[in-house]
Design a protein around this motif. Structure first.
Motif, PDB file in Angstrom:
ATOM      1  N   LEU A   1      70.201  46.179 104.316  1.00 38.38           N
ATOM      2  CA  LEU A   1      69.718  47.165 105.280  1.00 38.38           C
ATOM      3  C   LEU A   1      71.008  48.179 105.607  1.00 38.38           C
ATOM      4  CD1 LEU A   1      67.802  44.838 107.492  1.00 38.38           C
ATOM      5  CD2 LEU A   1      66.767  46.598 106.328  1.00 38.38           C
ATOM      6  N   LYS A   2      72.158  47.694 105.920  1.00 34.70           N
ATOM      7  CA  LYS A   2      73.303  48.384 106.172  1.00 34.70           C
ATOM      8  C   LYS A   2      73.470  49.725 105.250  1.00 34.70           C
ATOM      9  CE  LYS A   2      78.217  48.388 107.149  1.00 34.70           C
ATOM     10  NZ  LYS A   2      79.573  47.508 106.951  1.00 34.70           N
ATOM     11  N   TYR A   3      72.720  49.588 103.900  1.00 33.19           N
ATOM     12  CA  TYR A   3      73.116  50.506 103.021  1.00 33.19           C
ATOM     13  C   TYR A   3      71.713  51.125 102.480  1.00 33.19           C
ATOM     14  CZ  TYR A   3      77.747  49.145 103.377  1.00 33.19           C
ATOM     15  OH  TYR A   3      79.111  48.813 103.474  1.00 33.19           O
ATOM     16  N   THR A   4      70.901  51.095 103.282  1.00 36.90           N
ATOM     17  CA  THR A   4      69.477  51.452 103.187  1.00 36.90           C
ATOM     18  C   THR A   4      69.081  52.503 104.107  1.00 36.90           C
ATOM     19  OG1 THR A   4      68.604  49.277 102.173  1.00 36.90           O
ATOM     20  CG2 THR A   4      66.911  50.738 102.817  1.00 36.90           C
ATOM     21  N   GLN A   5      68.206  53.485 103.480  1.00 36.59           N
ATOM     22  CA  GLN A   5      68.077  54.786 104.409  1.00 36.59           C
ATOM     23  C   GLN A   5      67.084  54.255 105.532  1.00 36.59           C
ATOM     24  OE1 GLN A   5      68.805  58.277 104.197  1.00 36.59           O
ATOM     25  NE2 GLN A   5      70.514  57.051 103.058  1.00 36.59           N
ATOM     26  N   SER A   6      67.401  54.569 106.849  1.00 43.09           N
ATOM     27  CA  SER A   6      66.610  54.218 107.730  1.00 43.09           C
ATOM     28  C   SER A   6      65.150  55.142 107.934  1.00 43.09           C
ATOM     29  CB  SER A   6      67.393  54.070 108.960  1.00 43.09           C
ATOM     30  OG  SER A   6      68.569  53.207 108.928  1.00 43.09           O
ATOM     31  N   ASN A   7      64.429  54.487 108.716  1.00 41.19           N
ATOM     32  CA  ASN A   7      64.259  53.157 109.181  1.00 41.19           C
ATOM     33  C   ASN A   7      64.055  52.139 108.028  1.00 41.19           C
ATOM     34  OD1 ASN A   7      63.889  53.356 112.005  1.00 41.19           O
ATOM     35  ND2 ASN A   7      62.007  53.959 112.016  1.00 41.19           N
ATOM     36  N   SER A   8      64.326  50.822 108.201  1.00 43.18           N
ATOM     37  CA  SER A   8      64.410  50.022 106.866  1.00 43.18           C
ATOM     38  C   SER A   8      63.965  48.410 107.572  1.00 43.18           C
ATOM     39  CB  SER A   8      65.502  50.081 106.080  1.00 43.18           C
ATOM     40  OG  SER A   8      66.778  49.952 106.858  1.00 43.18           O
ATOM     41  N   VAL A   9      63.289  47.787 106.533  1.00 44.26           N
ATOM     42  CA  VAL A   9      63.048  46.300 106.864  1.00 44.26           C
ATOM     43  C   VAL A   9      63.314  45.530 105.513  1.00 44.26           C
ATOM     44  CG1 VAL A   9      61.372  44.452 107.178  1.00 44.26           C
ATOM     45  CG2 VAL A   9      61.567  46.502 108.682  1.00 44.26           C
TER      46      VAL A   9
ATOM     47  N   GLY B   1      63.245  54.229 104.974  1.00 46.49           N
ATOM     48  CA  GLY B   1      63.052  55.450 105.239  1.00 46.49           C
ATOM     49  C   GLY B   1      61.641  55.879 105.758  1.00 46.49           C
ATOM     50  N   GLN B   2      61.062  54.782 106.653  1.00 45.93           N
ATOM     51  CA  GLN B   2      59.813  55.191 107.240  1.00 45.93           C
ATOM     52  C   GLN B   2      60.136  55.300 108.539  1.00 45.93           C
ATOM     53  OE1 GLN B   2      56.969  54.868 104.992  1.00 45.93           O
ATOM     54  NE2 GLN B   2      58.549  54.546 103.796  1.00 45.93           N
ATOM     55  N   GLN B   3      59.109  56.146 109.241  1.00 48.19           N
ATOM     56  CA  GLN B   3      59.393  56.682 110.712  1.00 48.19           C
ATOM     57  C   GLN B   3      58.788  55.622 111.679  1.00 48.19           C
ATOM     58  OE1 GLN B   3      58.131  58.660 108.001  1.00 48.19           O
ATOM     59  NE2 GLN B   3      59.883  59.588 107.703  1.00 48.19           N
ATOM     60  N   SER B   4      58.260  54.719 111.215  1.00 44.65           N
ATOM     61  CA  SER B   4      57.751  53.753 112.407  1.00 44.65           C
ATOM     62  C   SER B   4      58.283  52.192 111.749  1.00 44.65           C
ATOM     63  CB  SER B   4      56.348  53.642 112.490  1.00 44.65           C
ATOM     64  OG  SER B   4      55.511  52.938 111.460  1.00 44.65           O
ATOM     65  N   ARG B   5      58.622  51.214 112.615  1.00 45.00           N
ATOM     66  CA  ARG B   5      59.196  49.989 112.235  1.00 45.00           C
ATOM     67  C   ARG B   5      57.842  49.439 111.640  1.00 45.00           C
ATOM     68  NH1 ARG B   5      63.695  48.765 111.440  1.00 45.00           N
ATOM     69  NH2 ARG B   5      64.157  50.604 113.093  1.00 45.00           N
ATOM     70  N   ILE B   6      56.705  49.455 111.980  1.00 40.70           N
ATOM     71  CA  ILE B   6      55.711  48.470 111.431  1.00 40.70           C
ATOM     72  C   ILE B   6      55.291  49.135 110.026  1.00 40.70           C
ATOM     73  CG2 ILE B   6      53.742  49.971 112.390  1.00 40.70           C
ATOM     74  CD1 ILE B   6      53.591  46.242 111.777  1.00 40.70           C
TER      75      ILE B   6
END
Length: 390
Positions: A223-231, A245-250
């Motif tokens: 996750l530290k090196y993944t475009q945010s948001n990320s799970v 890279g999604q705009q919402s956490r879900i």
């Protein structure tokens, strides 16, 4: 060498383009090919990930990057017989670093098509032979054996990008970038992710096995090196689903969960028993499997397209069979680069066998998230550290 001129930037119209050092020499050497702007962005981000994974776990690590985010990352633990089948690694000699890359690429073979590979250790012949079979744009590693380099130099008609990086290089403590002519400056994110981040377990269930600790570290570092948001979903030392890279956490959680489900479905006996036409290309085989386990396959069967891929008409994998197979998933770990704002993320993660979660915490609804975990006996640690990457 302090500067390397590039053909163009992110797009062909973005000229001139180069990478350079304000002070000192570039820590990289191009051994083959002509890497581009995005290639180097993938190379440097992926190198940071595998270097950090090796430091945190002591195991060889590899990553498969696309568009500045990992399609997969993994540690160099041995492959099971099923993993050899689903990653198409049967018959290959497998060193620890080769196992790491095979699993990193195997996590999401569709997204890894045309990837940039990164290795924490010297690239050996076993890794190069596997990589030579795959569609890939390039590789970064701290070194290459003579045999490995000779193999990689034959790839893509001799144009495969091979980059060597100085493993002792450390970046400047302050980094800058320009957006729309305006200069941004911040401290380099040298925050170290280690097992101490997992000590604050906030759920009733506090049993966190060593294997799960390794998996959670892998998730957090990915996750530290993944475009945010990320799970990120992880099992047995490899990512099995990255939602980037999604705009919402879900939506991150759903995307990564659907990829984890696909990883599980690829192990279904019906998938392992598929009979492909002779000499089918590896990407075509990957695409066929993806369609087969999707809800679209029965439409494809009706259209008669199956003859192009399979020797015999496959029996469909029904929705009931998929649901029952995915329900067997267990022992999966999940990391989130920022807090879960609602318990719905836990509800979705549970459907893909998640039993361990690491996330920063700090939501005004932490109590609801903890309560949801307690309902299912899930272990959750609050790390207290956000891991956004842009």
């Amino acid at each position: 060498m302090r500067e390397l001129e590039l053909k163009y930037g992110c797009n062909p119209n973005q000229k001139p383009a180069r990478i350079y050092m304000d002070e000192g020499e570039l820590p990289i050497t191009v051994l083959n090919g002509k890497p581009g702007y995005i290639n180097f962005m993938d190379a440097l981000n992926s190198w940071q990930l595998v270097k950090a994974l090796k430091k945190a776990t002591g195991l060889p690590a590899a990553a498969s990057f696309k568009h500045v985010s990992p399609a997969g990352a993994a540690l160099g633990t041995p492959l099971t017989e099923v993993e050899k089948q689903i990653y198409f690694a049967d018959g290959f000699d497998t060193s620890p670093i080769a196992c790491a890359y095979i699993k990193a690429r195997g996590a999401d073979r569709l997204c890894s098509y045309g990837d940039w590979a990164a290795l924490s250790d010297v690239c050996d012949e076993a890794t190069a032979r596997f990589l030579a079979m795959e569609v890939s744009d390039g590789i970064i590693a701290p070194g290459y054996t003579d045999e490995a380099l000779a193999i990689l130099k034959t790839k893509k008609k001799g144009n495969y990008n091979v980059v060597q990086i100085d493993p002792n290089y450390e970046p400047a403590p302050i980094e800058t970038r320009h957006i729309y002519g305006i200069t941004f400056q911040q401290g380099y994110n040298n925050f170290e992710i280690n097992e101490s981040l997992l000590d604050n377990i906030v759920t009733e269930n506090k049993e966190l096995p060593e294997a799960a600790r390794h998996d959670l570290l892998l998730a957090l570092l990915t996750l530290k090196y993944t475009q945010s948001n990320s799970v990120c979903y992880v099992k047995n030392g490899q990512t099995i689903g990255v939602g980037a890279g999604q705009q919402s956490r879900i939506h991150c959680t759903r995307l990564a969960g659907s990829k984890a489900d696909n990883w599980m479905l690829r192990q279904h006996p019906k998938v392992l028993g598929l009979q492909f036409v002779d000499n089918i290309r590896r990407p075509n085989r990957d695409n066929a499997i993806d369609v087969y386990i999707s809800d679209e396959y029965e439409d494809v069967l009706a259209e008669g397209v199956w003859q192009e891929t399979f020797k015999v008409k496959p029996e469909p994998l029904t929705r009931e069979e998929k649901k029952a197979w995915i329900a067997q998933m267990h022992g999966v770990s999940v990391g989130s680069d920022a807090f879960f704002p609602f318990g719905d993320n836990v509800e979705r993660a549970r459907k893909s066998g998640v039993e361990y979660i690491a996330q920063p915490g700090g939501s005004i609804r932490d109590d609801n998230v903890i309560e949801t975990c307690n309902k299912y006996g899930i272990v959750m640690a609050f790390t207290g550290m956000r891991l956004f990457h842009h």
